[in-house]
Design a protein around this motif. Sequence first.
Motif, PDB file in Angstrom:
ATOM      1  N   GLN A   1      24.873  16.111 -21.310  1.00  0.00           N
ATOM      2  CA  GLN A   1      24.187  15.433 -22.407  1.00  0.00           C
ATOM      3  C   GLN A   1      22.735  15.895 -22.455  1.00  0.00           C
ATOM      4  OE1 GLN A   1      24.653  11.200 -22.381  1.00  0.00           O
ATOM      5  NE2 GLN A   1      23.298  10.893 -24.145  1.00  0.00           N
ATOM      6  N   VAL A   2      22.258  16.116 -23.646  1.00  0.00           N
ATOM      7  CA  VAL A   2      20.893  16.601 -23.834  1.00  0.00           C
ATOM      8  C   VAL A   2      19.997  15.447 -24.220  1.00  0.00           C
ATOM      9  CG1 VAL A   2      19.409  18.079 -25.216  1.00  0.00           C
ATOM     10  CG2 VAL A   2      21.663  18.902 -24.487  1.00  0.00           C
ATOM     11  N   GLN A   3      18.851  15.405 -23.602  1.00  0.00           N
ATOM     12  CA  GLN A   3      17.847  14.422 -23.976  1.00  0.00           C
ATOM     13  C   GLN A   3      16.497  15.090 -24.127  1.00  0.00           C
ATOM     14  OE1 GLN A   3      18.079  11.208 -20.996  1.00  0.00           O
ATOM     15  NE2 GLN A   3      18.552   9.851 -22.696  1.00  0.00           N
ATOM     16  N   LEU A   4      15.783  14.684 -25.141  1.00  0.00           N
ATOM     17  CA  LEU A   4      14.407  15.117 -25.350  1.00  0.00           C
ATOM     18  C   LEU A   4      13.546  13.868 -25.396  1.00  0.00           C
ATOM     19  CD1 LEU A   4      14.959  17.736 -28.206  1.00  0.00           C
ATOM     20  CD2 LEU A   4      14.648  18.205 -25.773  1.00  0.00           C
ATOM     21  N   VAL A   5      12.511  13.838 -24.579  1.00  0.00           N
ATOM     22  CA  VAL A   5      11.658  12.652 -24.502  1.00  0.00           C
ATOM     23  C   VAL A   5      10.211  13.071 -24.732  1.00  0.00           C
ATOM     24  CG1 VAL A   5      10.878  10.714 -23.107  1.00  0.00           C
ATOM     25  CG2 VAL A   5      13.242  11.536 -22.906  1.00  0.00           C
ATOM     26  N   GLU A   6       9.633  12.579 -25.842  1.00  0.00           N
ATOM     27  CA  GLU A   6       8.239  12.886 -26.153  1.00  0.00           C
ATOM     28  C   GLU A   6       7.313  11.862 -25.510  1.00  0.00           C
ATOM     29  OE1 GLU A   6      10.541  13.655 -30.102  1.00  0.00           O
ATOM     30  OE2 GLU A   6      10.467  12.143 -28.518  1.00  0.00           O
ATOM     31  N   SER A   7       6.113  12.308 -25.225  1.00  0.00           N
ATOM     32  CA  SER A   7       5.059  11.417 -24.726  1.00  0.00           C
ATOM     33  C   SER A   7       3.712  12.014 -25.083  1.00  0.00           C
ATOM     34  CB  SER A   7       5.174  11.224 -23.209  1.00  0.00           C
ATOM     35  OG  SER A   7       5.026  12.459 -22.546  1.00  0.00           O
ATOM     36  N   GLY A   8       2.675  11.211 -24.921  1.00  0.00           N
ATOM     37  CA  GLY A   8       1.325  11.708 -25.136  1.00  0.00           C
ATOM     38  C   GLY A   8       0.672  11.276 -26.426  1.00  0.00           C
ATOM     39  N   GLY A   9       1.413  10.580 -27.269  1.00  0.00           N
ATOM     40  CA  GLY A   9       0.817  10.107 -28.502  1.00  0.00           C
ATOM     41  C   GLY A   9      -0.177   8.988 -28.248  1.00  0.00           C
ATOM     42  N   GLY A  10      -0.889   8.621 -29.299  1.00  0.00           N
ATOM     43  CA  GLY A  10      -1.864   7.539 -29.171  1.00  0.00           C
ATOM     44  C   GLY A  10      -2.813   7.510 -30.331  1.00  0.00           C
ATOM     45  N   LEU A  11      -3.884   6.736 -30.152  1.00  0.00           N
ATOM     46  CA  LEU A  11      -4.922   6.590 -31.167  1.00  0.00           C
ATOM     47  C   LEU A  11      -6.122   7.434 -30.760  1.00  0.00           C
ATOM     48  CD1 LEU A  11      -6.184   5.159 -33.639  1.00  0.00           C
ATOM     49  CD2 LEU A  11      -6.860   3.310 -32.073  1.00  0.00           C
ATOM     50  N   VAL A  12      -6.600   8.236 -31.690  1.00  0.00           N
ATOM     51  CA  VAL A  12      -7.732   9.106 -31.411  1.00  0.00           C
ATOM     52  C   VAL A  12      -8.618   9.183 -32.645  1.00  0.00           C
ATOM     53  CG1 VAL A  12      -6.496  11.203 -32.105  1.00  0.00           C
ATOM     54  CG2 VAL A  12      -8.379  11.366 -30.467  1.00  0.00           C
ATOM     55  N   GLN A  13      -9.894   9.390 -32.435  1.00  0.00           N
ATOM     56  CA  GLN A  13     -10.805   9.543 -33.566  1.00  0.00           C
ATOM     57  C   GLN A  13     -10.703  10.945 -34.158  1.00  0.00           C
ATOM     58  OE1 GLN A  13     -14.750   8.469 -32.161  1.00  0.00           O
ATOM     59  NE2 GLN A  13     -14.483   6.365 -32.889  1.00  0.00           N
ATOM     60  N   ALA A  14     -11.045  11.040 -35.411  1.00  0.00           N
ATOM     61  CA  ALA A  14     -11.054  12.346 -36.071  1.00  0.00           C
ATOM     62  C   ALA A  14     -11.941  13.309 -35.283  1.00  0.00           C
ATOM     63  CB  ALA A  14     -11.564  12.209 -37.499  1.00  0.00           C
ATOM     64  N   GLY A  15     -11.443  14.538 -35.126  1.00  0.00           N
ATOM     65  CA  GLY A  15     -12.154  15.529 -34.335  1.00  0.00           C
ATOM     66  C   GLY A  15     -11.719  15.583 -32.887  1.00  0.00           C
ATOM     67  N   GLY A  16     -10.947  14.592 -32.464  1.00  0.00           N
ATOM     68  CA  GLY A  16     -10.503  14.525 -31.083  1.00  0.00           C
ATOM     69  C   GLY A  16      -9.271  15.369 -30.826  1.00  0.00           C
ATOM     70  N   SER A  17      -8.756  15.247 -29.598  1.00  0.00           N
ATOM     71  CA  SER A  17      -7.615  16.052 -29.170  1.00  0.00           C
ATOM     72  C   SER A  17      -6.569  15.187 -28.489  1.00  0.00           C
ATOM     73  CB  SER A  17      -8.075  17.143 -28.190  1.00  0.00           C
ATOM     74  OG  SER A  17      -9.004  18.017 -28.788  1.00  0.00           O
ATOM     75  N   LEU A  18      -5.346  15.648 -28.550  1.00  0.00           N
ATOM     76  CA  LEU A  18      -4.240  15.039 -27.826  1.00  0.00           C
ATOM     77  C   LEU A  18      -3.292  16.156 -27.407  1.00  0.00           C
ATOM     78  CD1 LEU A  18      -3.160  11.900 -29.934  1.00  0.00           C
ATOM     79  CD2 LEU A  18      -4.156  11.876 -27.642  1.00  0.00           C
ATOM     80  N   ARG A  19      -2.572  15.927 -26.320  1.00  0.00           N
ATOM     81  CA  ARG A  19      -1.516  16.844 -25.930  1.00  0.00           C
ATOM     82  C   ARG A  19      -0.204  16.081 -25.857  1.00  0.00           C
ATOM     83  NH1 ARG A  19      -0.558  20.495 -20.498  1.00  0.00           N
ATOM     84  NH2 ARG A  19      -0.063  18.439 -19.629  1.00  0.00           N
ATOM     85  N   LEU A  20       0.737  16.489 -26.661  1.00  0.00           N
ATOM     86  CA  LEU A  20       2.065  15.900 -26.636  1.00  0.00           C
ATOM     87  C   LEU A  20       2.956  16.702 -25.691  1.00  0.00           C
ATOM     88  CD1 LEU A  20       2.678  15.220 -30.439  1.00  0.00           C
ATOM     89  CD2 LEU A  20       1.464  13.827 -28.765  1.00  0.00           C
ATOM     90  N   SER A  21       3.838  15.987 -25.029  1.00  0.00           N
ATOM     91  CA  SER A  21       4.804  16.621 -24.138  1.00  0.00           C
ATOM     92  C   SER A  21       6.213  16.279 -24.589  1.00  0.00           C
ATOM     93  CB  SER A  21       4.608  16.144 -22.693  1.00  0.00           C
ATOM     94  OG  SER A  21       3.328  16.472 -22.215  1.00  0.00           O
ATOM     95  N   CYS A  22       7.113  17.207 -24.376  1.00  0.00           N
ATOM     96  CA  CYS A  22       8.537  16.990 -24.682  1.00  0.00           C
ATOM     97  C   CYS A  22       9.326  17.427 -23.459  1.00  0.00           C
ATOM     98  CB  CYS A  22       8.941  17.787 -25.910  1.00  0.00           C
ATOM     99  SG  CYS A  22      10.710  17.750 -26.263  1.00  0.00           S
ATOM    100  N   ALA A  23       9.805  16.457 -22.720  1.00  0.00           N
ATOM    101  CA  ALA A  23      10.577  16.742 -21.518  1.00  0.00           C
ATOM    102  C   ALA A  23      12.056  16.824 -21.878  1.00  0.00           C
ATOM    103  CB  ALA A  23      10.346  15.655 -20.476  1.00  0.00           C
TER     104      ALA A  23
END
Length: 123
Positions: A1-23
């Motif tokens: 069985q295949v699973q994809l799990v995202e993480s790393g989202g959130g609230l950020v101000q304009a101009g900021g950065s985030l890194r999303l992960s997909c395990a």
Amino acid sequence: QVQLVESGGGLVQAGGSLRLSCAASGRAFSRNAMGWFRQAPGKEREFVAGFRWNGGVTYYADSVKGRFTISSDNAKNTVYLQMSSLKPEDTAVYYCAAGDPLQIRVPTGYIYWGQGTQVTVSS
């Protein structure tokens, strides 16, 4: 069985950065391509970034080119989406996907999808 799990989202101000992960578990990484898509309220799911395992080429939507970077760590079975210079219009639920699409930008060609992670960019 295949699973994809995202993480790393959130609230950020304009101009900021985030890194999303997909395990990924199972055989997701045996598929032809991996992609990141996003869907804002009332809008269709749209392509953000993607690559084919055997091509070495990455693809980006024009709206994120130069700001987002897709990458992978095969040892960790994880795909990343580094997002910089975020804008309020980047606000959406972000999904990773695996499959064998004829066209990498078209979501219908992907077989496996994660549950999504919310990204909210405030102005």
